[in-house]
Scaffold this active site. Structure first.
Site, PDB file in Angstrom:
ATOM      1  N   HIS A  37      30.940  43.694  40.425  1.00  0.00           N
ATOM      2  CA  HIS A  37      32.073  42.841  40.797  1.00  0.00           C
ATOM      3  C   HIS A  37      32.517  41.910  39.673  1.00  0.00           C
ATOM      4  O   HIS A  37      33.707  41.583  39.574  1.00  0.00           O
ATOM      5  CB  HIS A  37      31.719  42.028  42.044  1.00  0.00           C
ATOM      6  CG  HIS A  37      31.669  42.859  43.296  1.00  0.00           C
ATOM      7  ND1 HIS A  37      32.790  43.211  43.992  1.00  0.00           N
ATOM      8  CD2 HIS A  37      30.624  43.430  43.950  1.00  0.00           C
ATOM      9  CE1 HIS A  37      32.459  43.945  45.033  1.00  0.00           C
ATOM     10  NE2 HIS A  37      31.145  44.097  45.028  1.00  0.00           N
ATOM     11  N   ASP A  97      49.270  48.502  42.374  1.00  0.00           N
ATOM     12  CA  ASP A  97      47.907  48.577  42.912  1.00  0.00           C
ATOM     13  C   ASP A  97      47.000  49.222  41.868  1.00  0.00           C
ATOM     14  O   ASP A  97      47.341  50.265  41.294  1.00  0.00           O
ATOM     15  CB  ASP A  97      47.898  49.391  44.206  1.00  0.00           C
ATOM     16  CG  ASP A  97      46.551  49.340  44.904  1.00  0.00           C
ATOM     17  OD1 ASP A  97      46.300  48.360  45.621  1.00  0.00           O
ATOM     18  OD2 ASP A  97      45.749  50.285  44.720  1.00  0.00           O
ATOM     19  N   ASP A 144      36.253  41.683  38.224  1.00  0.00           N
ATOM     20  CA  ASP A 144      37.076  40.507  37.920  1.00  0.00           C
ATOM     21  C   ASP A 144      37.713  40.628  36.537  1.00  0.00           C
ATOM     22  O   ASP A 144      38.872  40.241  36.342  1.00  0.00           O
ATOM     23  CB  ASP A 144      36.228  39.236  37.976  1.00  0.00           C
ATOM     24  CG  ASP A 144      35.859  38.836  39.399  1.00  0.00           C
ATOM     25  OD1 ASP A 144      36.446  39.400  40.345  1.00  0.00           O
ATOM     26  OD2 ASP A 144      34.990  37.958  39.557  1.00  0.00           O
ATOM     27  N   GLU A 150      43.453  43.761  44.885  1.00  0.00           N
ATOM     28  CA  GLU A 150      43.789  44.411  43.612  1.00  0.00           C
ATOM     29  C   GLU A 150      45.270  44.737  43.502  1.00  0.00           C
ATOM     30  O   GLU A 150      45.681  45.555  42.694  1.00  0.00           O
ATOM     31  CB  GLU A 150      42.968  45.708  43.446  1.00  0.00           C
ATOM     32  CG  GLU A 150      43.288  46.802  44.432  1.00  0.00           C
ATOM     33  CD  GLU A 150      42.444  46.752  45.700  1.00  0.00           C
ATOM     34  OE1 GLU A 150      42.256  47.817  46.312  1.00  0.00           O
ATOM     35  OE2 GLU A 150      41.975  45.655  46.072  1.00  0.00           O
TER      36      GLU A 150
END
Length: 307
Positions: A193, A180, A197, A224
């Site tokens: 955002h 994670d 990415d 994620e």
């Protein structure tokens, strides 16, 4: 007898021709070899073995052959998980409609009657090769994450199912990592955002780069989170891979779209075991998830083993 042309950059696919007539093998090879890598076999058994070895894009199969006819060959091909998706074009002197129906019912993709036209042969093979390419592209898209390029959860589930059964059957250990990205929401909120990415793509590439064995598989698990399957790995081996991934991610810079760089870290939960008849893969993953939760609870950017 088996013969084949050498593949080069000008070839657009591979064809296996199975025919007991050397003349037919020669003529068909001459028609197709300028565009395709061509393999030939002059009986059914050799054809099956060649199909297993070369995994051609298309098989051209005669029906009337000694020992094993084309109908028996296609039955065997269609019962083999690795070969059943290869389109088979029957090419035969049998002109009876019932024979054509039988061939198509057994899974034949097309049926060409001898004497054949070179143009018709080329066009029908070309159609099958093109369809195979479309099928592969659709399959790739359905089994891979479009952002990171890693296999997706569906693909991972299928691979886990296969490797879990193998490990249980062979009494071998199997390892798994749940990964994670730490504080990913904060990263998105601060950098945007689009840069989030970029972080996902960078972490995905670092995880993939850390895996050196062809049997290992990394996939995007969702959001994620990533997951890694390590066939044959025990707990120590799986933990070693996890520590390598954690360190590589920590040291790697994420290049932001507007310029500059950023950093991120990952937390990893590790599990490994030799599956027994009573074990279930879902529990195997859950224990890795519990270890991941513990890694987060201990402050993140660390590796924890399942208890």
């Amino acid at each position: 007898m088996l013969d084949h042309t050498q593949q080069n950059g000008d070839k657009t696919g591979s064809i296996l021709i199975v025919d007991d007539s050397m003349m037919n093998l020669s003529v068909l090879s001459g028609i197709l070899s300028p565009q395709y890598t061509v393999y030939t076999a002059n009986n059914g058994l050799e054809g099956i073995n060649s199909a297993k070895k070369y995994k051609p894009d298309v098989i051209i199969l005669d029906i009337v052959m000694p020992d094993m006819d084309g109908y028996e060959v296609i039955k065997i091909l269609k019962h083999d998980e690795e070969l059943q998706g290869i389109p088979v074009i029957f090419i035969t002197g049998l002109t009876n409609t019932a024979e054509e129906e039988r061939g198509l019912q057994l899974g034949g993709a097309d049926y060409i009657i001898k004497p054949f036209s070179s143009v018709i042969v080329k066009l029908r093979v070309e159609n099958q090769v093109r369809m195979q390419g479309m099928i592969r592209e659709i399959t790739f898209m359905s089994m891979n994450d479009s952002l990171t390029g890693l296999p997706n959860r569906r693909c991972f589930d299928e691979r886990l199912h296969t490797e879990w059964k193998r490990a249980r059957r062979e009494k071998q250990s199997i390892g798994i990592l749940l990964i994670d990205i730490d504080y990913f929401k904060k990263f998105n909120d601060f950098h945007g955002h689009l840069n989030g990415d970029e972080a996902l793509k960078t972490v995905a590439s670092m995880i993939k780069a850390a895996l050196v064995r062809p049997v290992d598989i990394a996939a995007r698990w969702g959001g994620e989170e990533f997951i890694v399957l390590l066939p044959g790995a025990d707990m120590d081996g799986a933990e070693e891979v996890a520590k390598k991934i954690r360190l590589i991610v920590e040291l790697t810079s994420i290049y932001l779209r507007e310029g500059g760089t950023a950093k991120t870290t990952v937390s990893i939960g590790v599990n490994a075991r030799i599956p027994t008849a009573d074990d279930h893969a879902d529990n195997f993953i859950q224990h890795a998830d519990d270890a991941l939760y513990e890694a987060k609870a201990q402050g993140r950017n660390r590796v924890c083993r399942a208890g």
